[in-house]
Design a protein around this motif. Structure first.
Motif, PDB file in Angstrom:
ATOM      1  N   PRO A  27       0.806  -1.228   0.000  1.00  0.00           N
ATOM      2  CA  PRO A  27       0.000   0.000   0.000  1.00  0.00           C
ATOM      3  C   PRO A  27       0.841   1.282   0.000  1.00  0.00           C
ATOM      4  CG  PRO A  27      -0.854  -1.539   1.606  1.00  0.00           C
ATOM      5  CD  PRO A  27       0.445  -2.100   1.122  1.00  0.00           C
ATOM      6  N   PHE A  28       1.963   1.253   0.704  1.00  0.00           N
ATOM      7  CA  PHE A  28       2.829   2.435   0.716  1.00  0.00           C
ATOM      8  C   PHE A  28       3.379   2.722  -0.677  1.00  0.00           C
ATOM      9  CE2 PHE A  28       3.088   1.265   5.228  1.00  0.00           C
ATOM     10  CZ  PHE A  28       2.760   2.486   5.788  1.00  0.00           C
ATOM     11  N   VAL A  29       3.857   1.697  -1.331  1.00  0.00           N
ATOM     12  CA  VAL A  29       4.405   1.878  -2.677  1.00  0.00           C
ATOM     13  C   VAL A  29       3.324   2.368  -3.618  1.00  0.00           C
ATOM     14  CG1 VAL A  29       5.440   0.682  -4.646  1.00  0.00           C
ATOM     15  CG2 VAL A  29       6.238   0.191  -2.327  1.00  0.00           C
ATOM     16  N   ALA A  30       2.137   1.779  -3.539  1.00  0.00           N
ATOM     17  CA  ALA A  30       1.049   2.167  -4.431  1.00  0.00           C
ATOM     18  C   ALA A  30       0.637   3.624  -4.228  1.00  0.00           C
ATOM     19  CB  ALA A  30      -0.152   1.248  -4.214  1.00  0.00           C
ATOM     20  N   MET A  31       0.606   4.087  -2.991  1.00  0.00           N
ATOM     21  CA  MET A  31       0.177   5.453  -2.732  1.00  0.00           C
ATOM     22  C   MET A  31       1.292   6.483  -2.934  1.00  0.00           C
ATOM     23  SD  MET A  31      -3.059   5.606  -2.002  1.00  0.00           S
ATOM     24  CE  MET A  31      -3.149   4.584  -3.453  1.00  0.00           C
ATOM     25  N   LEU A  32       2.540   6.072  -2.752  1.00  0.00           N
ATOM     26  CA  LEU A  32       3.643   7.014  -2.959  1.00  0.00           C
ATOM     27  C   LEU A  32       4.007   7.175  -4.432  1.00  0.00           C
ATOM     28  CD1 LEU A  32       5.962   6.149   0.036  1.00  0.00           C
ATOM     29  CD2 LEU A  32       4.531   8.169  -0.259  1.00  0.00           C
ATOM     30  N   TRP A  33       3.592   6.252  -5.272  1.00  0.00           N
ATOM     31  CA  TRP A  33       3.855   6.340  -6.702  1.00  0.00           C
ATOM     32  C   TRP A  33       2.714   7.124  -7.359  1.00  0.00           C
ATOM     33  CZ3 TRP A  33       3.509   1.700 -10.525  1.00  0.00           C
ATOM     34  CH2 TRP A  33       4.032   2.083 -11.748  1.00  0.00           C
ATOM     35  N   PHE A  50      -8.517   9.245 -10.010  1.00  0.00           N
ATOM     36  CA  PHE A  50      -7.719   9.622  -8.842  1.00  0.00           C
ATOM     37  C   PHE A  50      -8.421   9.229  -7.545  1.00  0.00           C
ATOM     38  CE2 PHE A  50      -6.565  12.744  -5.574  1.00  0.00           C
ATOM     39  CZ  PHE A  50      -5.190  12.614  -5.562  1.00  0.00           C
ATOM     40  N   TYR A  51      -9.714   9.495  -7.455  1.00  0.00           N
ATOM     41  CA  TYR A  51     -10.451   9.238  -6.215  1.00  0.00           C
ATOM     42  C   TYR A  51     -10.805   7.767  -6.032  1.00  0.00           C
ATOM     43  CZ  TYR A  51     -10.816  14.255  -5.944  1.00  0.00           C
ATOM     44  OH  TYR A  51     -10.518  15.583  -5.873  1.00  0.00           O
ATOM     45  N   TRP A  52     -11.329   7.122  -7.084  1.00  0.00           N
ATOM     46  CA  TRP A  52     -11.735   5.729  -6.881  1.00  0.00           C
ATOM     47  C   TRP A  52     -10.544   4.803  -6.732  1.00  0.00           C
ATOM     48  CZ3 TRP A  52     -10.481   1.891 -10.250  1.00  0.00           C
ATOM     49  CH2 TRP A  52     -10.353   2.167 -11.602  1.00  0.00           C
ATOM     50  N   TYR A  53      -9.404   5.162  -7.319  1.00  0.00           N
ATOM     51  CA  TYR A  53      -8.190   4.360  -7.142  1.00  0.00           C
ATOM     52  C   TYR A  53      -7.750   4.392  -5.675  1.00  0.00           C
ATOM     53  CZ  TYR A  53      -3.334   2.845  -7.769  1.00  0.00           C
ATOM     54  OH  TYR A  53      -2.132   2.195  -7.681  1.00  0.00           O
ATOM     55  N   GLN A  54      -7.782   5.572  -5.087  1.00  0.00           N
ATOM     56  CA  GLN A  54      -7.382   5.678  -3.681  1.00  0.00           C
ATOM     57  C   GLN A  54      -8.372   4.969  -2.752  1.00  0.00           C
ATOM     58  OE1 GLN A  54      -6.744   9.836  -2.890  1.00  0.00           O
ATOM     59  NE2 GLN A  54      -4.649   9.726  -3.629  1.00  0.00           N
ATOM     60  N   TRP A  57      -7.733   1.329  -2.828  1.00  0.00           N
ATOM     61  CA  TRP A  57      -6.572   0.950  -2.023  1.00  0.00           C
ATOM     62  C   TRP A  57      -6.875   0.938  -0.533  1.00  0.00           C
ATOM     63  CZ3 TRP A  57      -2.394  -1.735  -2.429  1.00  0.00           C
ATOM     64  CH2 TRP A  57      -1.898  -1.997  -3.700  1.00  0.00           C
ATOM     65  N   VAL A  58      -7.894   1.655  -0.098  1.00  0.00           N
ATOM     66  CA  VAL A  58      -8.295   1.558   1.308  1.00  0.00           C
ATOM     67  C   VAL A  58      -8.759   0.131   1.586  1.00  0.00           C
ATOM     68  CG1 VAL A  58     -10.024   2.296   3.001  1.00  0.00           C
ATOM     69  CG2 VAL A  58      -8.863   3.992   1.584  1.00  0.00           C
ATOM     70  N   LEU A  59      -9.589  -0.414   0.690  1.00  0.00           N
ATOM     71  CA  LEU A  59     -10.065  -1.790   0.861  1.00  0.00           C
ATOM     72  C   LEU A  59      -8.934  -2.804   0.709  1.00  0.00           C
ATOM     73  CD1 LEU A  59     -13.361  -1.513  -1.200  1.00  0.00           C
ATOM     74  CD2 LEU A  59     -13.081  -1.373   1.282  1.00  0.00           C
ATOM     75  N   ILE A  60      -8.072  -2.590  -0.278  1.00  0.00           N
ATOM     76  CA  ILE A  60      -6.948  -3.504  -0.493  1.00  0.00           C
ATOM     77  C   ILE A  60      -5.998  -3.473   0.704  1.00  0.00           C
ATOM     78  CG2 ILE A  60      -4.911  -3.946  -1.921  1.00  0.00           C
ATOM     79  CD1 ILE A  60      -6.568  -2.875  -4.324  1.00  0.00           C
ATOM     80  N   SER A  61      -5.733  -2.279   1.219  1.00  0.00           N
ATOM     81  CA  SER A  61      -4.835  -2.140   2.374  1.00  0.00           C
ATOM     82  C   SER A  61      -5.397  -2.841   3.602  1.00  0.00           C
ATOM     83  CB  SER A  61      -4.614  -0.663   2.705  1.00  0.00           C
ATOM     84  OG  SER A  61      -3.971  -0.022   1.641  1.00  0.00           O
ATOM     85  N   THR A  62      -6.701  -2.735   3.790  1.00  0.00           N
ATOM     86  CA  THR A  62      -7.338  -3.417   4.909  1.00  0.00           C
ATOM     87  C   THR A  62      -7.159  -4.919   4.792  1.00  0.00           C
ATOM     88  OG1 THR A  62      -8.977  -1.650   5.072  1.00  0.00           O
ATOM     89  CG2 THR A  62      -9.526  -3.752   6.114  1.00  0.00           C
ATOM     90  N   THR A  63      -7.388  -5.438   3.608  1.00  0.00           N
ATOM     91  CA  THR A  63      -7.250  -6.878   3.379  1.00  0.00           C
ATOM     92  C   THR A  63      -5.803  -7.332   3.573  1.00  0.00           C
ATOM     93  OG1 THR A  63      -9.075  -6.787   1.799  1.00  0.00           O
ATOM     94  CG2 THR A  63      -7.653  -8.717   1.703  1.00  0.00           C
ATOM     95  N   LEU A  64      -4.861  -6.567   3.040  1.00  0.00           N
ATOM     96  CA  LEU A  64      -3.452  -6.941   3.172  1.00  0.00           C
ATOM     97  C   LEU A  64      -2.973  -6.854   4.620  1.00  0.00           C
ATOM     98  CD1 LEU A  64      -1.929  -5.242  -0.003  1.00  0.00           C
ATOM     99  CD2 LEU A  64      -2.255  -7.692   0.407  1.00  0.00           C
TER     100      LEU A  64
END
Length: 88
Positions: A27-33, A50-54, A57-64
């Motif tokens: 998630p850090f790499v995805a959001m910092l890129w 821009f908005y739906w991608y972020q 990633w909230v859902l993906i980050s939670t799962t990870l």
């Protein structure tokens, strides 16, 4: 003088711990890129990329993060069982 058998702990870096690290780092790499998502197209139900991608990633980050936590718990239980203790 009697010699006590020397026990060596398991390796510090195990494949499970590498997976945990990747789960927490992704998630850090995805959001910092920022260049990968700093655009408006394609839109999803009228929401710019821009908005739906972020939000995705909230859902993906939670799962990870949940996956990393469960793997860590399992790793700690396995290490505790290998030592013969009942620690948690």
């Amino acid at each position: 003088m009697s010699q006590t058998p020397q026990t060596t702990p398991g390796p510090v870096v195990t494949p499970v711990r590498v997976v945990i690290g990747v789960c927490l780092l992704a998630p850090f790499v995805a959001m910092l890129w920022v260049g990968s998502y700093a655009k408006t197209d394609p839109t999803f139900i009228g929401i710019p990329f821009f908005y739906w991608y972020q939000m995705l990633w909230v859902l993906i980050s939670t799962t990870l993060t949940m996956t990393a936590y469960k793997l860590w718990q399992r790793d700690q239980r396995a290490r505790s069982a290998a030592k013969g203790g009942a620690e948690q």
